[in-house]
Design a protein around this motif. Structure first.
Motif, PDB file in Angstrom:
ATOM      1  N   TYR A  61      51.374  -1.687  -0.691  1.00 54.31           N
ATOM      2  CA  TYR A  61      50.418  -1.294   0.345  1.00 54.31           C
ATOM      3  C   TYR A  61      51.007  -0.138   1.153  1.00 54.31           C
ATOM      4  O   TYR A  61      52.199  -0.077   1.398  1.00 54.31           O
ATOM      5  N   TYR A  84      45.265   0.811   7.649  1.00 50.39           N
ATOM      6  CA  TYR A  84      45.392   0.665   6.204  1.00 50.39           C
ATOM      7  C   TYR A  84      45.018   1.979   5.520  1.00 50.39           C
ATOM      8  O   TYR A  84      44.067   2.660   5.920  1.00 50.39           O
ATOM      9  N   GLY A 112      40.147 -10.799  -2.168  1.00 49.21           N
ATOM     10  CA  GLY A 112      40.913 -10.544  -3.384  1.00 49.21           C
ATOM     11  C   GLY A 112      42.181  -9.783  -3.055  1.00 49.21           C
ATOM     12  O   GLY A 112      42.924 -10.152  -2.148  1.00 49.21           O
ATOM     13  N   THR A 113      42.423  -8.712  -3.764  1.00 48.03           N
ATOM     14  CA  THR A 113      43.632  -7.932  -3.488  1.00 48.03           C
ATOM     15  C   THR A 113      43.553  -7.245  -2.131  1.00 48.03           C
ATOM     16  O   THR A 113      44.550  -6.782  -1.603  1.00 48.03           O
ATOM     17  N   GLY A 114      42.367  -7.214  -1.581  1.00 47.44           N
ATOM     18  CA  GLY A 114      42.200  -6.605  -0.265  1.00 47.44           C
ATOM     19  C   GLY A 114      42.625  -7.497   0.875  1.00 47.44           C
ATOM     20  O   GLY A 114      42.482  -7.120   2.041  1.00 47.44           O
ATOM     21  N   ARG A 115      43.172  -8.670   0.562  1.00 46.92           N
ATOM     22  CA  ARG A 115      43.663  -9.540   1.640  1.00 46.92           C
ATOM     23  C   ARG A 115      44.781  -8.890   2.411  1.00 46.92           C
ATOM     24  O   ARG A 115      45.055  -9.259   3.544  1.00 46.92           O
ATOM     25  N   GLY A 116      45.427  -7.931   1.796  1.00 47.90           N
ATOM     26  CA  GLY A 116      46.485  -7.227   2.503  1.00 47.90           C
ATOM     27  C   GLY A 116      45.949  -6.097   3.364  1.00 47.90           C
ATOM     28  O   GLY A 116      46.713  -5.327   3.928  1.00 47.90           O
ATOM     29  N   LYS A 117      44.638  -5.998   3.452  1.00 46.31           N
ATOM     30  CA  LYS A 117      44.034  -4.965   4.278  1.00 46.31           C
ATOM     31  C   LYS A 117      43.831  -5.535   5.662  1.00 46.31           C
ATOM     32  O   LYS A 117      42.848  -6.227   5.935  1.00 46.31           O
ATOM     33  N   LEU A 118      44.781  -5.265   6.518  1.00 45.57           N
ATOM     34  CA  LEU A 118      44.721  -5.743   7.890  1.00 45.57           C
ATOM     35  C   LEU A 118      44.076  -4.689   8.776  1.00 45.57           C
ATOM     36  O   LEU A 118      44.323  -3.490   8.616  1.00 45.57           O
ATOM     37  N   PHE A 157      46.369 -12.276  13.306  1.00 41.82           N
ATOM     38  CA  PHE A 157      47.824 -12.128  13.427  1.00 41.82           C
ATOM     39  C   PHE A 157      48.179 -11.544  14.791  1.00 41.82           C
ATOM     40  O   PHE A 157      47.437 -10.729  15.335  1.00 41.82           O
ATOM     41  N   ILE A 175      49.890 -11.376  -3.038  1.00 43.27           N
ATOM     42  CA  ILE A 175      48.563 -11.715  -2.520  1.00 43.27           C
ATOM     43  C   ILE A 175      48.595 -13.186  -2.091  1.00 43.27           C
ATOM     44  O   ILE A 175      48.966 -14.070  -2.850  1.00 43.27           O
ATOM     45  N   LEU A 235      52.168  -9.289   6.327  1.00 47.20           N
ATOM     46  CA  LEU A 235      52.838  -8.067   5.905  1.00 47.20           C
ATOM     47  C   LEU A 235      54.066  -7.828   6.764  1.00 47.20           C
ATOM     48  O   LEU A 235      54.025  -7.986   7.978  1.00 47.20           O
ATOM     49  N   TYR A 295      50.335   1.847   4.885  1.00 47.24           N
ATOM     50  CA  TYR A 295      49.684   1.932   6.185  1.00 47.24           C
ATOM     51  C   TYR A 295      50.245   3.139   6.920  1.00 47.24           C
ATOM     52  O   TYR A 295      51.324   3.632   6.595  1.00 47.24           O
ATOM     53  N   GLY A 301      46.517 -16.204   0.738  1.00 50.35           N
ATOM     54  CA  GLY A 301      45.311 -16.441   1.522  1.00 50.35           C
ATOM     55  C   GLY A 301      45.384 -15.746   2.867  1.00 50.35           C
ATOM     56  O   GLY A 301      44.466 -15.033   3.269  1.00 50.35           O
ATOM     57  N   ASN A 354      41.563 -14.714   8.866  1.00 54.71           N
ATOM     58  CA  ASN A 354      42.966 -14.579   9.268  1.00 54.71           C
ATOM     59  C   ASN A 354      43.112 -13.692  10.486  1.00 54.71           C
ATOM     60  O   ASN A 354      42.477 -12.640  10.579  1.00 54.71           O
ATOM     61  N   HIS A 378      46.161   0.560  -1.500  1.00 54.35           N
ATOM     62  CA  HIS A 378      47.083  -0.365  -2.141  1.00 54.35           C
ATOM     63  C   HIS A 378      46.888  -0.325  -3.643  1.00 54.35           C
ATOM     64  O   HIS A 378      45.848   0.147  -4.143  1.00 54.35           O
ATOM     65  N   PRO A 413      48.482   0.164  13.532  1.00 56.75           N
ATOM     66  CA  PRO A 413      48.546   0.647  12.152  1.00 56.75           C
ATOM     67  C   PRO A 413      47.178   0.654  11.488  1.00 56.75           C
ATOM     68  O   PRO A 413      46.296  -0.151  11.819  1.00 56.75           O
ATOM     69  N   TYR A 466      45.029 -18.876  10.004  1.00 55.63           N
ATOM     70  CA  TYR A 466      44.185 -18.689   8.835  1.00 55.63           C
ATOM     71  C   TYR A 466      42.848 -19.411   8.963  1.00 55.63           C
ATOM     72  O   TYR A 466      42.028 -19.390   8.044  1.00 55.63           O
ATOM     73  N   GLN A 487      47.601 -13.109   4.243  1.00 54.59           N
ATOM     74  CA  GLN A 487      48.653 -12.230   3.760  1.00 54.59           C
ATOM     75  C   GLN A 487      49.425 -11.618   4.913  1.00 54.59           C
ATOM     76  O   GLN A 487      48.938 -10.738   5.622  1.00 54.59           O
ATOM     77  N   SER A 505      40.466 -10.535   5.920  1.00 54.87           N
ATOM     78  CA  SER A 505      39.631 -11.490   5.219  1.00 54.87           C
ATOM     79  C   SER A 505      40.474 -12.294   4.237  1.00 54.87           C
ATOM     80  O   SER A 505      41.354 -11.750   3.571  1.00 54.87           O
ATOM     81  N   ALA A 506      40.189 -13.592   4.141  1.00 53.21           N
ATOM     82  CA  ALA A 506      40.866 -14.436   3.150  1.00 53.21           C
ATOM     83  C   ALA A 506      40.168 -14.360   1.802  1.00 53.21           C
ATOM     84  O   ALA A 506      40.652 -14.890   0.815  1.00 53.21           O
ATOM     85  N   PHE A 540      43.872  -3.549  12.640  1.00 48.66           N
ATOM     86  CA  PHE A 540      44.641  -3.712  13.870  1.00 48.66           C
ATOM     87  C   PHE A 540      43.845  -3.261  15.087  1.00 48.66           C
ATOM     88  O   PHE A 540      43.024  -2.328  15.012  1.00 48.66           O
ATOM     89  N   PHE A 547      50.480 -16.352  13.239  1.00 46.98           N
ATOM     90  CA  PHE A 547      49.217 -16.028  12.600  1.00 46.98           C
ATOM     91  C   PHE A 547      48.369 -17.280  12.466  1.00 46.98           C
ATOM     92  O   PHE A 547      48.858 -18.403  12.625  1.00 46.98           O
TER      93      PHE A 547
END
Lengths: 116, 111
Positions: B34, B46, A99-105, A33, B93, B99, B36, B95, A31, B49, B44, A50, B97, A95-96, A107, A48
């Motif tokens: 989450y 991370y 897991g729950t770390g998909r929200g770890k962007l 963005f 969550i 924010l 940041y 594929g 991913n 979370h 930003p 994917y 994501q 990363s797709a 920058f 974005f």
């Protein structure tokens, strides 16, 4: 150390010019963005992607297009730059498969674009 | 994604714990919280979370209330380098994501 690299830190362009902002990540992330950040408006998602050659519009896609020909590279294109596109542009990747770390962007440092 | 509410600014003395609150009263059962931060002139970064259990890592601790309607980010021993804008984000969550960043809290650490 993981890295998202944006090609320019500062850029000055003229109204009507075609502008390319480049972003490269070395983490093999699926991913990527593009956000822009303006005082008082916060970060807003432009586009974005994917996967290679795949793209989705974000919240403010008007006046922008994107290209993703290789997994590591995501380009933002301003077809005809206008003064209201003066902004800080931030690229991110994630990363797709995290897991729950998909929200770890992750920058990049940003490109401050001024359109005169 | 649920909306979050944060105080616009906070101050904290260097060496003390910084406690940053966030309200997310409309959070749904499978939305994550989450955090940041953005240091001036940088992208930003991370921090942490969580879903419903408290979480801790090398940067901070995240405390989520039992009803999940609010959370607190704790920087246990704040330093001058922790001066930044802190964003609390609630998101499903996915594929890819996406924010949504709000206005955040501008935290100033004072010597």
């Amino acid at each position: 150390d993981v890295k998202v690299t944006q090609s320019s830190r500062y850029l000055v362009k003229r109204t009507g010019e075609k502008v390319f902002l480049e972003c490269v990540q070395d983490m093999d992330h699926e991913n990527m963005f593009w956000y822009r950040q303006d005082p008082g408006l916060g970060l807003r998602l432009i586009y974005f992607s994917y996967d290679v050659k795949m793209k989705e519009k974000g919240d403010i896609p008007e006046g922008y297009s994107v290209s993703r020909e290789k997994k590591e590279r995501f380009s933002l294109i301003l077809e005809s730059a206008s003064t209201n596109q003066t902004s800080m542009y931030l690229c991110a990747s994630s990363s797709a498969n995290g897991g729950t770390g998909r929200g770890k962007l992750f920058f990049g440092s940003g490109t401050q674009l001024s359109v005169l | 994604d649920a909306k979050t509410t944060q105080p616009p600014s906070m101050d904290c003395a260097e060496g003390r714990a910084a406690n940053l609150p966030c309200n997310h009263s409309t959070i749904s059962g499978n939305e994550y919280v989450y955090w940041y931060r953005q240091i001036h002139s940088q992208g930003p970064q991370y921090i942490i979370h969580g879903l419903k259990n408290n979480e801790t890592n090398e940067m901070a601790s995240l405390i989520i209330t039992e009803d999940r309607k609010s959370s607190t980010l704790i920087l246990p021993h704040a330093t001058l380098r922790d001066t930044a804008v802190y964003y609390c984000i609630v998101s499903f969550i996915q594929g890819a994501q996406k924010l949504v960043f709000g206005q955040g809290t501008r935290l100033t650490i004072n010597p």
